[in-house]
Motif scaffolding. Structure first.
Motif, short mmCIF file in Angstrom:
data_model
loop_
_atom_site.label_atom_id
_atom_site.label_comp_id
_atom_site.label_asym_id
_atom_site.label_seq_id
_atom_site.Cartn_x
_atom_site.Cartn_y
_atom_site.Cartn_z
N TYR A 170 0.87 -1.17 0.00
CA TYR A 170 0.00 0.00 0.00
C TYR A 170 0.91 1.23 0.00
O TYR A 170 1.75 1.38 0.90
CB TYR A 170 -0.88 0.06 1.25
CG TYR A 170 -1.98 -0.95 1.36
CD1 TYR A 170 -2.58 -1.50 0.23
CD2 TYR A 170 -2.46 -1.34 2.60
CE1 TYR A 170 -3.61 -2.41 0.34
CE2 TYR A 170 -3.50 -2.24 2.74
CZ TYR A 170 -4.06 -2.79 1.60
OH TYR A 170 -5.09 -3.69 1.72
N VAL A 171 0.75 2.10 -0.96
CA VAL A 171 1.58 3.31 -1.01
C VAL A 171 1.29 4.18 0.22
O VAL A 171 0.15 4.53 0.50
CB VAL A 171 1.29 4.12 -2.29
CG1 VAL A 171 2.09 5.43 -2.28
CG2 VAL A 171 1.64 3.29 -3.52
N GLY A 172 2.36 4.49 0.97
CA GLY A 172 2.23 5.38 2.12
C GLY A 172 1.64 4.76 3.36
O GLY A 172 1.49 5.44 4.38
N GLU A 173 1.29 3.45 3.33
CA GLU A 173 0.68 2.80 4.50
C GLU A 173 1.29 1.42 4.73
O GLU A 173 0.59 0.41 4.72
CB GLU A 173 -0.82 2.67 4.32
CG GLU A 173 -1.58 3.98 4.20
CD GLU A 173 -3.07 3.77 4.12
OE1 GLU A 173 -3.76 3.96 5.14
OE2 GLU A 173 -3.55 3.40 3.04
N PRO A 174 2.60 1.34 4.98
CA PRO A 174 3.23 0.02 5.18
C PRO A 174 2.69 -0.73 6.39
O PRO A 174 2.57 -1.95 6.36
CB PRO A 174 4.72 0.36 5.34
CG PRO A 174 4.73 1.80 5.76
CD PRO A 174 3.57 2.44 5.08
N ASP A 175 2.38 -0.01 7.47
CA ASP A 175 1.87 -0.69 8.68
C ASP A 175 0.50 -1.30 8.43
O ASP A 175 0.20 -2.40 8.91
CB ASP A 175 1.80 0.30 9.84
CG ASP A 175 3.18 0.76 10.31
OD1 ASP A 175 4.17 0.09 9.97
OD2 ASP A 175 3.25 1.81 10.98
N ARG A 176 -0.33 -0.59 7.69
CA ARG A 176 -1.66 -1.12 7.38
C ARG A 176 -1.56 -2.36 6.52
O ARG A 176 -2.30 -3.33 6.71
CB ARG A 176 -2.47 -0.04 6.66
CG ARG A 176 -3.93 -0.36 6.48
CD ARG A 176 -4.64 0.81 5.81
NE ARG A 176 -6.08 0.65 5.81
CZ ARG A 176 -6.92 1.54 5.28
NH1 ARG A 176 -6.44 2.64 4.73
NH2 ARG A 176 -8.22 1.33 5.32
N PHE A 177 -0.63 -2.35 5.58
CA PHE A 177 -0.41 -3.52 4.72
C PHE A 177 0.08 -4.70 5.55
O PHE A 177 -0.42 -5.83 5.42
CB PHE A 177 0.60 -3.17 3.63
CG PHE A 177 0.82 -4.27 2.62
CD1 PHE A 177 -0.07 -4.44 1.57
CD2 PHE A 177 1.90 -5.12 2.71
CE1 PHE A 177 0.12 -5.45 0.64
CE2 PHE A 177 2.11 -6.13 1.78
CZ PHE A 177 1.21 -6.30 0.74
N ALA A 178 1.05 -4.46 6.43
CA ALA A 178 1.61 -5.54 7.25
C ALA A 178 0.57 -6.13 8.18
O ALA A 178 0.57 -7.34 8.46
CB ALA A 178 2.81 -5.02 8.04
N ALA A 179 -0.36 -5.30 8.66
CA ALA A 179 -1.37 -5.78 9.61
C ALA A 179 -2.33 -6.77 8.97
O ALA A 179 -2.99 -7.54 9.68
CB ALA A 179 -2.15 -4.59 10.17
N LYS A 180 -2.44 -6.74 7.65
CA LYS A 180 -3.37 -7.66 6.97
C LYS A 180 -2.70 -8.97 6.59
O LYS A 180 -3.33 -9.83 5.98
CB LYS A 180 -3.95 -6.97 5.74
CG LYS A 180 -4.80 -5.75 6.08
CD LYS A 180 -5.50 -5.15 4.89
CE LYS A 180 -6.60 -6.04 4.38
NZ LYS A 180 -7.44 -5.39 3.35
#
Length: 522
Positions: A383-393
C-alpha cells in the motif's frame, strides 16, 4: 498471444494483424471526435500519449497520476506511462476532492494528468511537480497543445517484480488504499490466465465483448491485457454516456459490468427487443449481486444456456473464487440461502482459502463463521504510504480479506458480510437478498448495522417511496429492524465502482457511524 509488457501491448496486438474494432459510447477525453478505432489506431494513440508524457518530463521510475472522467483512455494513458518506464497511478474521477488531496500527497507524482473540472476543486498542481490538463486549466499548467508532436521514446523495459501500476480500492469505508501491482502479479498471475481461450468462458474471435466498468480500477487494467490478446470481433466500451445506443447498435455476446450498472439497466432486460438477447456470458465482480438481478439478465438472453460468472476477490489479490450461475440455479425463489452468496471454490492450484476465528486466528471447521484469509501469488506488493496497514493484513503469508464467511462441506465459501459491516442480529447481505426478492419495486436494498439500535434498512426505489403494506409482508419472518428508509438512487453516496459508501450513508442518516465491526482489516 499472451500479454506481458503493457507498454507495447497495443502495438504487439496490432502487429499480429488483429481485426478487432473498438466502439466507444463517447469519444476519449484524450482524442475528441472519434468513437471507432482499430488496433493500429489505438496503438498510435498510445504512442502519441507516450510522447506527450515524455514532453511533460516523465522519466523512468517516476509516478504519473491520472485523474479524469470515467473512460477506457485511463488504460491507454497508463500504457503510455509504462512505455516510458514510469508507474501510472489511476485515481477515479468520482473520488471526493479531500480524498484526492491525501492520495496525491502519498503518491508525490512527477506529473498529474487531469482535466479542468478537477483542477477547479483545489490547488492540485501544488501536489505534483508538473500538471498536464487534457482540456483547459489555470495558467502555469501544461495543455495538450504544449506537448503534441513530441516523438515517443523507445519502449523502456522493467523487471517483472518491479512496480507496474497503482490502482486504488473502492473506498466504501473511507479513504481508499493505494495498491501497487507488478507485471508478475497482475499480468503474469491474472491477465495471462484470463487470456487463454477457455471452452465456454473464453472470449471467441466472433464475440462482441462489452465492458461497463470503472476504468480507473485494477480489474479493467487486467481485462485490457487479456481481451486485446484474445482479439474478439468487436469491443464495446460503455462509460455511462450513450451506452444504451451503443448496446442497441451492437448487441453484445459477452458483457462484464459493475453490479451497480446491472441494477440500473435492469429495466432494459424486460424489453422485447432487449440488447442482451445475444449474451451467452455475463461477468460480475466488485460487489455482491442479488438473485433477482441475475435472474432478470439470464432470462433476457435468447440463448439456450446463458451463463453468469460471478467473481469474488479484491484489488490486492485479484479473483479468489468464481461461481457459475444458470437459470436453473436461480429458479427457486423460496431458497433460504440465495445462491449468489455462495462464492464457489478457490481457483485450483492458484488460491488457497481458510476461515479463522477473528480473535485467535485459529482455523474454523465448515459451517462456522469467521474471517476469510487467502494465500495467492497474485497478491499486490504494498500500500503506497501505508506500510503498517499492509503488514497488519498479513498473517504468516495469509492475506486477511476483511470478509466474514463460512466454508461449506464442499469447500465453497458462503459470504455473509464485510467484518466492518457486521451486526449481531442478522447477515446484512442475506437480508438484502431476501428484501430484493420480496420487494420487486426495490432497485437496491442496503442494511446498515449500527450500535445501540436495530439495523437500518435503506431501500432504493425509482421514486423514493415504498408501500407500508408491502414492507410489513416482506419482513414477516425476518429479525427485527428499524423502520425502512426509502431513497432514490441519486440520494445514496457511492464509490467510483458504484458501491454504497455505507459509513457516509450512516452518518447522513444518524449524524454518527458507530458500527459493530472493528474495521481493522478494511
Amino acid at each position: 498471444m499472451r500479454p506481458h509488457d503493457m507498454g507495447v501491448l497495443f502495438e504487439e496486438c496490432a502487429e499480429r494483424g488483429s481485426r478487432t474494432l473498438v466502439h466507444l459510447d463517447r469519444p476519449f477525453d484524450i482524442a475528441p471526435g472519434v468513437t471507432t478505432y482499430d488496433l493500429p489506431g489505438l496503438a498510435e494513440l498510445v504512442r502519441a500519449a507516450a510522447g506527450w508524457l515524455a514532453a511533460a518530463g516523465v522519466r523512468r521510475g517516476e509516478r504519473v497520476v491520472i485523474l479524469k472522467d470515467n473512460h477506457w483512455d485511463y488504460d491507454l494513458l497508463a500504457c503510455a506511462a509504462i512505455r516510458l518506464g514510469a508507474v501510472p497511478a489511476l485515481l477515479s474521477g468520482q473520488l471526493p476532492p479531500e480524498s484526492v488531496e491525501v492520495l496525491l500527497k502519498r503518491l508525490d507524482p512527477a506529473v498529474l494528468v487531469t482535466t479542468g473540472r478537477h483542477l477547479a476543486t483545489g490547488d492540485l498542481p501544488a501536489l505534483a511537480r508538473r500538471t498536464l490538463t487534457l482540456d483547459h486549466g489555470p495558467a502555469g499548467v501544461l495543455t495538450l497543445d504544449d506537448v503534441r508532436g513530441h516523438p515517443a521514446p523507445a519502449p523502456c523495459r522493467r523487471a517483472d517484480d518491479e512496480p507496474l501500476v497503482i490502482n486504488h480500492t473502492s473506498g466504501t469505508t473511507g479513504l481508499p488504499k493505494l495498491v501497487t501491482h507488478s507485471t508478475a502479479t497482475i499480468i503474469g498471475r491474472l491477465a495471462r490466465l484470463e487470456s487463454i481461450r477457455w471452452p465456454v468462458l473464453g472470449t471467441r474471435r466472433s464475440d462482441t465483448v462489452a465492458s461497463a466498468s470503472s476504468f480507473a480500477h485494477g480489474r479493467t487494467f487486467c481485462w485490457t491485457a487479456s481481451v486485446l490478446c484474445l482479439a474478439p470481433q468487436r469491443i464495446l466500451i460503455l462509460s455511462g454516456e450513450q451506452d444504451q445506443a451503443l448496446l442497441a447498435a451492437h448487441p453484445p455476446t459477452t458483457l462484464e459490468a459493475l453490479p451497480s450498472w446491472f441494477v440500473r439497466h435492469q429495466g432494459l432486460a424486460r424489453e422485447p427487443d432487449n440488447p442482451f438477447r445475444r449474451v451467452r456470458l455475463y461477468v460480475s465482480t466488485y460487489d455482491a449481486m442479488h438473485p433477482p438481478t441475475v435472474r432478470a439478465y439470464l432470462h433476457a438472453s435468447a440463448r439456450k444456456r446463458p451463463l453468469w460468472m460471478q467473481g469474488w476477490g479484491q484489488t490486492e489479490t485479484g479473483p479468489l473464487t468464481f461461481r457459475f450461475l444458470t437459470r436453473k440455479a436461480l429458479a427457486r425463489r423460496d431458497d433460504p440461502e440465495p445462491t449468489t452468496r455462495n462464492l464457489g471454490r478457490p481457483l485450483p492450484g492458484r488460491t488457497r482459502l481458510r476461515v479463522v476465528d477473528p480473535r485467535t486466528f485459529a482455523p474454523l471447521p465448515p459451517g462456522r463463521t469467521g474471517l476469510v484469509l487467502a494465500r495467492t501469488r497474485a497478491r499486490c506488493l504494498d500500500y503506497v504510504g501505508e506500510p503498517d496497514r499492509f503488514a497488519a493484513k498479513d498473517t504468516d503469508g495469509w492475506w486477511n480479506t476483511g470478509d466474514l464467511g463460512q466454508r461449506t462441506r464442499t469447500g465453497a465459501i458462503l459470504f455473509l458480510d464485510r467484518e466492518v459491516d457486521q451486526t449481531p442480529e442478522l447477515s446484512c447481505v442475506r437480508t438484502e437478498d431476501l428484501l430484493e426478492e420480496r420487494l420487486p419495486e426495490v432497485l437496491e436494498a442496503v442494511v446498515l448495522g449500527v450500535r445501540g439500535q436495530p439495523p437500518i434498512p435503506v431501500l432504493v426505489t425509482a421514486n423514493g417511496t415504498l408501500s407500508e403494506l408491502a414492507w410489513r409482508r416482506a419482513i414477516r419472518d425476518l429479525p427485527a429492524m428499524a423502520g425502512p428508509v426509502p431513497l432514490t438512487w441519486a440520494e445514496v453516496p457511492r464509490t467510483g465502482t458504484g458501491k454504497v459508501r455505507r459509513q457516509e450513508l450512516l452518518e447522513r442518516l444518524l449524524g454518527r457511524a458507530e458500527r459493530h465491526g472493528s474495521g481493522r482489516w478494511t
